[in-house]
Scaffold this motif. Structure first.
Motif, mmCIF file in Angstrom:
data_model
loop_
_atom_site.group_PDB
_atom_site.id
_atom_site.type_symbol
_atom_site.label_atom_id
_atom_site.label_comp_id
_atom_site.label_asym_id
_atom_site.label_seq_id
_atom_site.Cartn_x
_atom_site.Cartn_y
_atom_site.Cartn_z
ATOM 1 N N CYS A 50 13.864 79.850 77.170
ATOM 2 C CA CYS A 50 13.604 78.415 76.614
ATOM 3 C C CYS A 50 13.324 78.293 75.125
ATOM 4 C CB CYS A 50 12.588 77.836 77.645
ATOM 5 S SG CYS A 50 13.089 77.522 79.468
ATOM 6 N N VAL A 51 12.426 79.142 74.647
ATOM 7 C CA VAL A 51 11.991 79.045 73.169
ATOM 8 C C VAL A 51 13.173 79.386 72.582
ATOM 9 C CG1 VAL A 51 10.531 80.155 71.844
ATOM 10 C CG2 VAL A 51 9.414 79.496 73.667
ATOM 11 N N SER A 52 13.956 80.411 73.075
ATOM 12 C CA SER A 52 15.203 80.889 72.262
ATOM 13 C C SER A 52 16.179 79.903 72.399
ATOM 14 C CB SER A 52 15.767 82.090 72.908
ATOM 15 O OG SER A 52 14.737 83.208 72.819
ATOM 16 N N THR A 53 16.436 79.222 73.238
ATOM 17 C CA THR A 53 17.536 78.162 73.368
ATOM 18 C C THR A 53 17.280 77.089 72.744
ATOM 19 O OG1 THR A 53 18.066 78.803 75.715
ATOM 20 C CG2 THR A 53 18.952 76.616 74.843
ATOM 21 N N LEU A 54 16.019 76.628 72.561
ATOM 22 C CA LEU A 54 15.395 75.347 71.757
ATOM 23 C C LEU A 54 15.373 75.537 70.163
ATOM 24 C CD1 LEU A 54 14.191 72.545 71.788
ATOM 25 C CD2 LEU A 54 12.018 73.650 71.680
ATOM 26 N N SER A 55 15.221 77.137 70.068
ATOM 27 C CA SER A 55 15.039 77.415 68.537
ATOM 28 C C SER A 55 16.544 77.181 68.045
ATOM 29 C CB SER A 55 14.374 78.658 68.240
ATOM 30 O OG SER A 55 12.977 78.752 68.920
ATOM 31 N N LEU A 60 20.725 74.577 64.904
ATOM 32 C CA LEU A 60 22.091 74.133 64.645
ATOM 33 C C LEU A 60 22.092 72.485 64.290
ATOM 34 C CD1 LEU A 60 23.712 75.964 67.435
ATOM 35 C CD2 LEU A 60 23.919 76.523 65.184
ATOM 36 N N VAL A 61 20.994 71.816 64.569
ATOM 37 C CA VAL A 61 20.945 70.427 64.596
ATOM 38 C C VAL A 61 20.320 70.077 63.240
ATOM 39 C CG1 VAL A 61 19.986 68.121 65.526
ATOM 40 C CG2 VAL A 61 20.914 69.948 67.119
ATOM 41 N N LEU A 62 19.397 70.738 62.858
ATOM 42 C CA LEU A 62 18.678 70.245 61.927
ATOM 43 C C LEU A 62 19.173 70.760 60.377
ATOM 44 C CD1 LEU A 62 14.789 70.079 63.200
ATOM 45 C CD2 LEU A 62 16.498 68.138 63.116
ATOM 46 N N LYS A 63 19.580 72.173 60.462
ATOM 47 C CA LYS A 63 19.974 72.906 59.427
ATOM 48 C C LYS A 63 19.323 73.096 58.332
ATOM 49 C CE LYS A 63 25.055 71.925 60.365
ATOM 50 N NZ LYS A 63 24.643 71.089 61.718
ATOM 51 N N PRO A 64 18.080 73.449 58.692
ATOM 52 C CA PRO A 64 16.983 73.434 57.575
ATOM 53 C C PRO A 64 17.205 74.393 56.142
ATOM 54 C CG PRO A 64 16.191 74.770 59.491
ATOM 55 C CD PRO A 64 17.474 74.240 59.995
ATOM 56 N N ASN A 65 18.071 75.077 56.497
ATOM 57 C CA ASN A 65 18.474 76.355 55.562
ATOM 58 C C ASN A 65 19.691 76.360 55.327
ATOM 59 O OD1 ASN A 65 17.697 78.020 53.316
ATOM 60 N ND2 ASN A 65 17.517 79.827 54.689
ATOM 61 N N LEU A 66 20.450 75.411 55.404
ATOM 62 C CA LEU A 66 22.031 75.484 55.294
ATOM 63 C C LEU A 66 22.513 75.540 54.025
ATOM 64 C CD1 LEU A 66 24.521 74.577 56.768
ATOM 65 C CD2 LEU A 66 24.647 72.407 55.902
ATOM 66 N N SER A 67 23.490 76.909 53.889
ATOM 67 C CA SER A 67 23.885 77.239 52.685
ATOM 68 C C SER A 67 25.019 76.446 52.357
ATOM 69 C CB SER A 67 24.332 78.698 52.905
ATOM 70 O OG SER A 67 24.900 79.123 51.659
ATOM 71 N N PRO A 68 25.272 76.269 50.830
ATOM 72 C CA PRO A 68 26.331 75.451 50.366
ATOM 73 C C PRO A 68 27.744 75.957 50.396
ATOM 74 C CG PRO A 68 25.031 76.122 48.459
ATOM 75 C CD PRO A 68 24.156 76.680 49.737
ATOM 76 N N LYS A 69 27.495 77.417 50.685
ATOM 77 C CA LYS A 69 28.749 78.029 50.791
ATOM 78 C C LYS A 69 29.719 77.952 52.250
ATOM 79 C CE LYS A 69 27.273 81.453 47.261
ATOM 80 N NZ LYS A 69 27.252 82.756 46.674
ATOM 81 N N ARG A 70 30.857 77.646 52.295
ATOM 82 C CA ARG A 70 31.390 77.755 53.604
ATOM 83 C C ARG A 70 31.608 79.212 53.813
ATOM 84 N NH1 ARG A 70 35.439 72.478 53.979
ATOM 85 N NH2 ARG A 70 33.835 70.901 53.829
ATOM 86 N N SER A 71 31.561 79.912 54.884
ATOM 87 C CA SER A 71 31.800 81.049 55.453
ATOM 88 C C SER A 71 33.072 81.110 56.192
ATOM 89 C CB SER A 71 30.174 81.813 55.941
ATOM 90 O OG SER A 71 30.164 81.180 57.228
ATOM 91 N N SER A 72 33.613 82.021 56.360
ATOM 92 C CA SER A 72 34.765 82.336 57.086
ATOM 93 C C SER A 72 34.229 82.433 58.686
ATOM 94 C CB SER A 72 35.534 83.483 56.644
ATOM 95 O OG SER A 72 34.852 84.739 56.870
ATOM 96 N N PHE A 73 35.236 82.570 59.737
ATOM 97 C CA PHE A 73 34.830 82.858 61.047
ATOM 98 C C PHE A 73 34.564 84.185 61.250
ATOM 99 C CE2 PHE A 73 36.105 84.125 65.344
ATOM 100 C CZ PHE A 73 35.429 83.056 66.153
ATOM 101 N N ALA A 74 35.156 85.149 60.453
ATOM 102 C CA ALA A 74 34.902 86.504 60.734
ATOM 103 C C ALA A 74 33.358 86.862 60.090
ATOM 104 C CB ALA A 74 35.683 87.532 59.912
#
Length: 219
Positions: A50-55, A60-74
């Protein structure tokens, strides 16, 4: 420092606290005889999941440390696999450390490993969600004045509280009280859980009270 960001952190941390409380209450409605003490191994698994799923969801929702660079799928797949490997390695490392601190080597292997998984969930998984599989970033965050955001400050507090809680939880085990919660690893896992919950509550309060002194600079 924006008050809105602190409120987002507080809301996310409170969700974490409530999720842990629910893991002790909700399963009893579907599982006859379920208790945190009586079916402790099952609770360890439920709490970790449960803690893992919520974290992961909050990240994914809050994106607290989102990098401005777009990364590839690989690159995303590679990053995900690295995170899985790091988490497994963390569970093994915590297991070894716990044994070195006096846990049974052969007996209660399952109990010790599930406790190690819980500790990894409270510490390593949070690092992976926020910082990714970047050991240098981990070292920076846990060094003096290394945090660069309120999320990293919260990570410092919750991780340290979890480890300290587990350590303090070991003190009652050798005492001759003959209590059910002294059975390995109940007191340690409860100590880690309460420590983690305390860290989740303390972190936003401490950041709010010290917001004028906290100045995060990019490095």
């Amino acid at each position: 420092m924006k008050e809105a960001e602190i409120r987002r952190l507080a809301a996310a941390n409170l969700l974490g606290v409530f999720s842990i409380i629910l893991t002790a209450v909700v399963p009893a409605f579907f599982w006859d005889g379920f208790t945190v003490l009586g079916t402790h191994l099952a609770w360890l698994c439920i709490c970790s999941v449960c803690v893992s799923t919520l974290s992961i969801t909050l990240h994914l929702v809050l994106k607290p440390n989102l990098s401005p660079k777009r990364s590839s799928f690989a690159h995303k797949i590679s990053r995900f696999l690295k995170c899985c490997i790091y988490f497994i390695m963390s569970c093994i490392l915590f297991h070894a450390i716990i044994v070195l601190y006096g846990a049974p080597l052969i007996e209660s292997v399952t109990e010790t490993f599930l406790f190690a998984v819980l500790l990894s969930t409270f510490t390593t998984l949070q690092c992976l969600c926020l910082l990714g599989p970047n050991i240098q970033a981990w070292i920076r965050v846990f060094s003096k004045n290394g945090a660069m955001s309120i999320w990293e400050s919260s990570l410092q507090i919750t991780s340290m509280c979890s480890i300290l809680g587990a350590w303090f939880g070991a003190f009652p085990i050798p005492l001759d009280w003959d209590r059910p919660w002294q059975v390995w690893p109940i007191s340690c896992s409860l100590g880690a859980t309460f420590g983690y919950m305390a860290g989740l509550i303390i972190a936003p309060l401490w950041i709010h009270w010290n917001r004028k002194q906290l100045t995060y600079k990019s490095r």
